[in-house]
Design a protein around this motif. Structure first.
Motif, PDB file in Angstrom:
ATOM      1  N   UNK A  16       0.801  -1.219   0.000  1.00  0.00           N
ATOM      2  CA  UNK A  16       0.000   0.000   0.000  1.00  0.00           C
ATOM      3  C   UNK A  16       0.837   1.274   0.000  1.00  0.00           C
ATOM      4  N   UNK A  17       2.056   1.235   0.534  1.00  0.00           N
ATOM      5  CA  UNK A  17       2.872   2.441   0.505  1.00  0.00           C
ATOM      6  C   UNK A  17       3.518   2.574  -0.863  1.00  0.00           C
ATOM      7  N   UNK A  18       3.614   3.806  -1.360  1.00  0.00           N
ATOM      8  CA  UNK A  18       4.201   3.983  -2.681  1.00  0.00           C
ATOM      9  C   UNK A  18       5.399   4.900  -2.590  1.00  0.00           C
ATOM     10  N   UNK A  19       6.115   5.007  -3.665  1.00  0.00           N
ATOM     11  CA  UNK A  19       7.175   6.009  -3.707  1.00  0.00           C
ATOM     12  C   UNK A  19       6.762   7.052  -4.730  1.00  0.00           C
ATOM     13  N   UNK A  20       6.349   8.210  -4.208  1.00  0.00           N
ATOM     14  CA  UNK A  20       5.897   9.284  -5.105  1.00  0.00           C
ATOM     15  C   UNK A  20       7.119   9.897  -5.773  1.00  0.00           C
ATOM     16  N   UNK A  21       8.041  10.388  -4.942  1.00  0.00           N
ATOM     17  CA  UNK A  21       9.298  10.915  -5.478  1.00  0.00           C
ATOM     18  C   UNK A  21      10.340   9.859  -5.194  1.00  0.00           C
ATOM     19  N   UNK A  22      11.554  10.263  -4.921  1.00  0.00           N
ATOM     20  CA  UNK A  22      12.578   9.266  -4.649  1.00  0.00           C
ATOM     21  C   UNK A  22      12.345   8.633  -3.284  1.00  0.00           C
ATOM     22  N   UNK A  23      11.636   9.358  -2.411  1.00  0.00           N
ATOM     23  CA  UNK A  23      11.475   8.875  -1.041  1.00  0.00           C
ATOM     24  C   UNK A  23      10.208   8.076  -0.858  1.00  0.00           C
ATOM     25  N   UNK A  24      10.287   7.113  -0.035  1.00  0.00           N
ATOM     26  CA  UNK A  24       9.119   6.289   0.237  1.00  0.00           C
ATOM     27  C   UNK A  24       8.177   7.073   1.124  1.00  0.00           C
ATOM     28  N   UNK A  25       6.894   6.928   0.844  1.00  0.00           N
ATOM     29  CA  UNK A  25       5.919   7.658   1.653  1.00  0.00           C
ATOM     30  C   UNK A  25       4.880   6.681   2.138  1.00  0.00           C
ATOM     31  N   UNK A  26       4.678   6.656   3.422  1.00  0.00           N
ATOM     32  CA  UNK A  26       3.658   5.753   3.945  1.00  0.00           C
ATOM     33  C   UNK A  26       2.288   6.361   3.762  1.00  0.00           C
ATOM     34  N   UNK A  27       1.317   5.523   3.625  1.00  0.00           N
ATOM     35  CA  UNK A  27      -0.044   5.997   3.433  1.00  0.00           C
ATOM     36  C   UNK A  27      -0.475   6.837   4.623  1.00  0.00           C
ATOM     37  N   UNK A  28      -0.006   6.461   5.785  1.00  0.00           N
ATOM     38  CA  UNK A  28      -0.456   7.142   6.996  1.00  0.00           C
ATOM     39  C   UNK A  28      -0.047   8.609   7.035  1.00  0.00           C
ATOM     40  N   UNK A  29       1.183   8.962   6.498  1.00  0.00           N
ATOM     41  CA  UNK A  29       1.575  10.369   6.591  1.00  0.00           C
ATOM     42  C   UNK A  29       1.028  11.212   5.444  1.00  0.00           C
ATOM     43  N   UNK A  30       0.363  10.610   4.495  1.00  0.00           N
ATOM     44  CA  UNK A  30      -0.183  11.396   3.384  1.00  0.00           C
ATOM     45  C   UNK A  30      -1.218  12.393   3.914  1.00  0.00           C
ATOM     46  N   UNK A  31      -1.354  13.507   3.163  1.00  0.00           N
ATOM     47  CA  UNK A  31      -2.342  14.506   3.579  1.00  0.00           C
ATOM     48  C   UNK A  31      -3.728  13.874   3.464  1.00  0.00           C
ATOM     49  N   UNK A  32      -4.540  14.041   4.490  1.00  0.00           N
ATOM     50  CA  UNK A  32      -5.869  13.442   4.386  1.00  0.00           C
ATOM     51  C   UNK A  32      -6.642  14.047   3.210  1.00  0.00           C
ATOM     52  N   UNK A  33      -7.344  13.203   2.499  1.00  0.00           N
ATOM     53  CA  UNK A  33      -8.076  13.664   1.326  1.00  0.00           C
ATOM     54  C   UNK A  33      -9.189  14.612   1.737  1.00  0.00           C
ATOM     55  N   UNK A  34      -9.428  15.601   0.869  1.00  0.00           N
ATOM     56  CA  UNK A  34     -10.512  16.541   1.156  1.00  0.00           C
ATOM     57  C   UNK A  34     -11.832  15.886   0.813  1.00  0.00           C
ATOM     58  N   UNK A  35     -12.854  16.305   1.527  1.00  0.00           N
ATOM     59  CA  UNK A  35     -14.169  15.844   1.133  1.00  0.00           C
ATOM     60  C   UNK A  35     -14.568  16.632  -0.106  1.00  0.00           C
ATOM     61  N   UNK A  36     -15.619  16.165  -0.746  1.00  0.00           N
ATOM     62  CA  UNK A  36     -16.067  16.820  -1.979  1.00  0.00           C
ATOM     63  C   UNK A  36     -16.420  18.282  -1.736  1.00  0.00           C
ATOM     64  N   UNK A  37     -17.088  18.549  -0.580  1.00  0.00           N
ATOM     65  CA  UNK A  37     -17.507  19.924  -0.268  1.00  0.00           C
ATOM     66  C   UNK A  37     -16.298  20.820  -0.056  1.00  0.00           C
ATOM     67  N   UNK A  38     -15.311  20.252   0.683  1.00  0.00           N
ATOM     68  CA  UNK A  38     -14.106  21.048   0.941  1.00  0.00           C
ATOM     69  C   UNK A  38     -13.392  21.386  -0.363  1.00  0.00           C
ATOM     70  N   UNK A  39     -13.326  20.392  -1.234  1.00  0.00           N
ATOM     71  CA  UNK A  39     -12.650  20.601  -2.503  1.00  0.00           C
ATOM     72  C   UNK A  39     -13.373  21.675  -3.315  1.00  0.00           C
ATOM     73  N   UNK A  40     -14.701  21.613  -3.303  1.00  0.00           N
ATOM     74  CA  UNK A  40     -15.492  22.596  -4.051  1.00  0.00           C
ATOM     75  C   UNK A  40     -15.235  23.990  -3.503  1.00  0.00           C
TER      76      UNK A  40
END
Lengths: 246, 254
Positions: A69-93
């Motif tokens: 489940x963890x991916x490497x976005x850039x050269x560094x490994x990023x755990x899913x847990x430290x990713x920015x929490x996704x915005x809800x649809x309303x927040x995004x709007x």
């Protein structure tokens, strides 16, 4: 009797500086600097040693779900847990709405500046280039055809860019330095105007794209009727299916 | 030279019109009311030396103020920049101006004709008429008339015969309105200048066709159109037509 010792004059110890020829190495390192450096070096050395050992003793069959489940976005490994929490649809709007407001404000500022510049820069020298005004001179059968041919009536022969007739205001000697400076200043302003026009267009396209994105978050069935124009950057066009309101 | 190049103001081919060259590159007219703008336009002050016997140095420095004439807001300015052959308005002319709106262009025409000329500015809308009247308060050569240009009989007591009629009324029957006014007020051989907005006359056909139709209408009304010019970089689908009124065949050959 150590206190007596303090009274008698002693040699003054000056701090040693980096010699002139070793100046390129920076400040002279003192013991306290060395200690910091050495401690840091050994810490890293230990860590590397630990990791080497760990790699050597690795279990090839080891498995954790985080490995998938963890991916490497850039050269560094990023755990899913430290990713920015996704915005809800309303927040995004809401964010999109704020962004669009900002862009539209910037665009109107740009438009006002363009207006101000255009009001004093009239392209007097090139208002007549192709795509400019079309001049039509009406000639009736009974008169003036010969006059027009001779250029007497209505200055038909006059070049469009020419502003003055010969008879009025005899040509004054023009100061070449003045002329050069005038031209360079005018060019600068015209360049600014062109840049602002381009920026305003860009902002306009951006605004359209944001609006489309926001509309796409709304409900309802829709269909793309026109693809995004890669050349001009205009966004895709969607059509929503009409739904009967109750 | 310190503080950038100075602005040089040269007279334009048309009398009463000037071109400012410096940092700006602009059409302008000499301000009748120095120190004041009408619609927030830029003003340019130029110092000129005039020979004067009483002055110790033999010359007297005089400040002349010009106002920038924005072609994006004025059809006449756009036509002049487009290179129209003749505008017929010159210092001392009497001009009947139909469709004066807020009086932005009217103020420039007033500058152009100068204190010896006069501009009779007709506007129907009270709202923009108010700005027009305020502008006219400062310029003695502007006579504001808040009336419908379709009924010249209502203001016939205010007007003498005029040299030029300018019209920018954007109505489908503009040619008829101008002709009716011309019958009352325009001198024989006087001139007209009409700004035509194609979409206001007929939005279903080609602009060029609209202009041709309007010219035909004018010819039927004893006008003799001389020249037509489109206002392309400044306005879209607009044209200005100039010409004369009631020209006898003999006079026209001169």
């Amino acid at each position: 009797m150590s206190s007596w010792k303090k009274v008698e004059p002693r040699r003054m110890h000056k701090e040693r500086a980096q010699p002139e020829r070793r100046q390129r190495l920076g400040l002279l390192e003192k013991k306290k600097d060395y200690k910091l450096r050495a401690r840091d070096f050994h810490k890293k050395e230990d860590e590397l040693k630990r990791l080497r050992e760990k790699a050597a003793l690795r279990n090839p069959d080891e498995f954790y779900h985080g490995m998938i489940s963890a991916g490497t976005r850039t050269a560094r490994r990023r755990d899913v847990a430290d990713a920015i929490p996704a915005r809800t649809q309303e927040e995004h709007a809401l964010v999109l709405h704020h962004d669009a407001n900002y862009v539209s404000m910037k665009r109107s500022v740009e438009a006002a500046k363009i207006d101000r510049l255009k009001s004093q820069m009239h392209f007097t020298a090139l208002a007549q280039v192709s795509g400019g005004p079309r001049r039509t001179i009406f000639v009736s059968d009974d008169d003036e055809r010969s006059d027009i041919a001779a250029g007497a009536s209505h200055d038909a022969k006059r070049l469009p860019g020419e502003l003055q007739t010969k008879d009025r205001s005899p040509a004054k000697p023009v100061d070449p330095a003045f002329e050069a400076q005038r031209l360079s200043e005018q060019t600068k302003v015209y360049k600014e105007l062109a840049g602002r026009v381009e920026r305003e267009e860009k902002l306009h396209r951006l605004l359209l794209t944001m609006e489309t994105e926001r509309n796409l978050m709304s409900k309802g069935k829709r269909q793309r009727v026109k693809d995004r124009d890669e050349y001009t950057g205009e966004p895709a066009v969607y059509k929503w299916r009409q739904k009967r309101k109750r | 030279m310190k503080g950038g190049a100075k602005t040089l103001v040269e007279p334009h081919r048309h009398l009463g019109v000037f071109v400012a060259r410096g940092k700006e590159d602009a059409l302008c007219t000499r301000n009748l009311v120095p120190g004041e703008s009408v619609y927030g336009e830029k003003r340019i002050s130029v110092e000129v030396e005039k020979p004067d016997e009483n002055a110790p140095s033999g010359v007297l420095k005089e400040k002349i103020e010009y106002r920038v004439w924005n072609p994006f807001r004025s059809k006449i300015a756009a036509a002049i920049l487009g290179g129209i052959g003749e505008i017929y308005m010159k210092p001392g002319s009497k001009v009947l101006y139909l469709g004066a709106a807020s009086g932005t262009t009217v103020s420039h025409v007033a500058d152009l004709v100068g204190p010896d000329g006069a501009v009779y500015a007709v506007e129907f809308s009270h709202r923009s008429g108010r700005d027009l009247v305020n502008m006219a308060k400062k310029r003695p050569n502007v006579i504001p008339i808040i009336e419908d240009a379709r009924h010249p009989t209502k203001y016939r007591m205010l007007l003498p015969m005029v040299d030029v009629i300018f019209s920018d009324v954007a109505q489908p029957d503009q040619a008829r309105i101008v002709a009716y006014n011309a019958q009352f007020f325009l001198k024989t051989g006087g001139a007209f200048m009409i700004s035509i907005k194609a979409s206001c006359i007929d939005s279903t056909i080609e602009p060029a066709l609209v202009f041709a139709k309007e010219v035909k209408k004018l010819q039927d009304e004893k006008f003799k159109p001389r020249e037509q010019i489109t206002l392309e970089p400044f306005e879209r689908d607009h044209a200005v037509v100039v010409g004369n009124f009631r020209v006898s065949k003999k006079a026209s050959t001169q």
